[in-house]
Design an enzyme around this catalytic site. Sequence first.
Site, mmCIF file in Angstrom:
data_model
loop_
_atom_site.group_PDB
_atom_site.id
_atom_site.type_symbol
_atom_site.label_atom_id
_atom_site.label_comp_id
_atom_site.label_asym_id
_atom_site.label_seq_id
_atom_site.Cartn_x
_atom_site.Cartn_y
_atom_site.Cartn_z
ATOM 1 N N CYS A 390 -2.755 71.336 5.930
ATOM 2 C CA CYS A 390 -1.675 71.623 4.847
ATOM 3 C C CYS A 390 -0.780 72.375 5.736
ATOM 4 C CB CYS A 390 -2.273 72.221 3.726
ATOM 5 S SG CYS A 390 -3.000 73.617 3.836
ATOM 6 N N HIS A 524 -4.653 77.174 0.596
ATOM 7 C CA HIS A 524 -3.537 76.137 0.545
ATOM 8 C C HIS A 524 -2.225 76.444 0.774
ATOM 9 C CE1 HIS A 524 -2.421 71.910 -0.092
ATOM 10 N NE2 HIS A 524 -1.912 72.065 -1.330
ATOM 11 N N ASP A 545 4.025 69.057 -2.149
ATOM 12 C CA ASP A 545 2.616 69.242 -1.787
ATOM 13 C C ASP A 545 2.110 68.389 -0.542
ATOM 14 O OD1 ASP A 545 -0.040 70.104 -1.629
ATOM 15 O OD2 ASP A 545 -0.503 70.250 -3.706
#
Length: 611
Positions: A390, A524, A545
Site C-alpha cells: 500500500c 495501512h 485506497d
Amino acid sequence: MLSCEICGKEMMLEEDMRTHLLLSHLENDMSCPLCCLSGVSYDELCFHITSAHPEEQYRQKEPARLTCASGDSARTNSGVHESGKSCTNGDSRNTAGATSTVASAVNTISVVPGSWPEETAPISAALTANPKTMQGSVSCWREGADGINSEHNKAELEVLPLSKREKTFSCPMCSLVCSSSFILQEHVELHLQDQHSDQGLTLEACSPAVTSASSSCLSGARRFECPMCSVVCSDSFSLQEHVELHLDHNTAVNCAGSHGSDLKLATQLQQEETTRRRQEDEEQERKQFKKLQRQFGLDGRGGYHRQMERTMERAVASGLLEPAEFHRKRADMMESLASGVDDGRTRTQGVIGALYDYYQTECRDTCVHVWLSAETDHYCSSVGDKGWGCGYRNFQMLLSSLHRTDTYSSLLQGKAVPSVPQVQSMIEEAWKEGLDPQGASHFNQRVRGTRAWIGATEIYILLTSLGISARIIDFHQPTGAGDTHPRLFDWVKQYFCQSGRSGRLPPRVIQTGLPPLYLQHQGHSRSIVGIEQKKNGSLCLLLLDPACSAADTRKLLSRDTVPFSIRHVRKFPRSLKHRQYQLVAAQDVLSAEDKKVRIVNSRTFCAERIP
C-alpha cells in the site's frame, strides 16, 4: 547411671562407684594392733584403744615401722612423714568418745586377713602390679585437739606383726603406702589440691583419676586425653564435659552448615528460575520478532517478483490460469521489472475529473463546499504486492499527481511512475545519500527483493531525494470525542483551501492544483484527494485506497454507478478512529543547499506534532 545402694548417690562410671563405696561406706572389719580384738567398727575401735590401752599413748617418741604384706613375702620398712604435714580424716567421722590423741594409734590399724572388701580391689590390684610401692616407711603425725597437750601430739606407730601385714593402701599418685583407707583419702585430696593450684583446672567434687583401675602409672595422676583435640583432662568427668562441648559445637556447625546449604540451594534454584524465565522471555521475543518480520515482509520469503510467480503458479495448479497465459504474464512482468517503470495494469485514470463532475451535478442539498486535489491516478495492489504494497502504491498516486503539477513537472520530467521494485531501489539510493540513517539501519540497508512495509518516513525521504520539499505532520493522539481526530480534518481543509483564498465567495466545487496527501496509520495507508463540507459544518475526507480493486475504482467513472461507489471514498470522523495518524504533504521544490540541510536534519528525525 549407677546408684549407690547405701546412700542412693548416682554415678556415671563403675570406677567412681567403687571409690565412693571405699571412701564413704568402708565396712571392713577392724582389729586392734595392740591386742586380739577384731570385728568392730572404726568408732568402736577408737573408743577401745582410748579405754584399754591408754599407756600406749605416752610411749617414747620414735618412728614406727609400718609392716606391709604382699603374697607370701613381706618386707618391713620404716620412714618418717614429712615434718609439718598432717593427715586428717576427710570424712570427719570421729565420735565424741574418741579423742584426737587416739588418732596417732589408729594409724597403725590393719585389716584382718581375708576380710579385704571388694571396694578396695582396684587398690589391691595396683599394689600387686607394682610391688615397689610397698617399700618405705610411713608415719603420720596428727595434731592434738579438744584439750590434749601438745606434748602428746605425736603418736608412736607400732610395727605390725607379720600376721597383720596383708592389708595396706598405696597412693596411686605417688609411692606412699598407708595402712588406712581414710588416711589414703586425705593424702589423695592433698594431691588434688596441689594439682588444682598448679594447673588451674576445675575438678569435680567426686573422686579423681584414682578411680581408674587400669592406670599403670602410680607416680602421677592419670591423664585423660581428648580424642578430638590435644587437650588433656585430669579426670573422666572433665573429659566427658569437654567432649560434650565438642559435640555441641559440631552440632551447631552442622546446623549452620545445613542452613548454609539450604541458602545455597535456594540461591541456586532462584538463579535457575531467573535463567529459565530469561530464556522464555528471549524465546518469546524471538517469536514476536519473527512474527513482526513476517508481518512487515522481512522474513526472507522474497519480494514482488517471487510473490507474483508463486501466485501465478498456484493459479495454474488450480486450473484458473492456462500455462500459456502464465508464461506470457511472467514475460511481461520481467520486462516491467527490467525497465523499472510500472506496467499500468493496476492504474485507473480520470478519477478526480469524475468526482468533480459528480459534485457539480449531485449533492447540492448536502454539500456546501468540496475541495479536490490535482488530477491523480489510482494505483491498486496487484498479486505481486498484495498485503504489503500500500505504501508503494500511494507513492505512485502522489507521483502521478506531481507529474501533472506545473511546480514539479519540470523537476520530474523524464521520470515515469516507477514499479514497486523500482521504488524499493529508490529508497535504498536515498539511504546511500545519507537520508534517515536510523531507518536504513532498521531495514538493514535493504528493502529490494523483500516485502518490507514502508510508511510516512520512507515517503518523506523519497520526495527529498527527488528534490521535493515535504512535511510530516503527526497527529499522535485523538483530539475529539470518541477517539476521533477533528483537528486532522481541520488541517486537511486548511491545506486545500490555501490555493483558493480571495475576497470573492469561493465556488461550491473547487479542483485545486495541490497534490494529494499521504495518510498513514497503523497497518495501512491511503491518499487524501479531497474534502467535503456539509451544511452543518461537518467535514468528510475523500480517500483513494490501494486496497480497492481497479474494477471497483472504475465504477467512479460511470454516472450510473458513481453514487454507490463514492461511499467507499468518503470517510467521516467516526470512520478514522486509530490512535495515531501521520500526513505527508509535498510543498515545494528544494534547492541543492536546502536538500543538503534536509539530509543532515534527517539524522534526528522530528515530525510536526499536533496537538
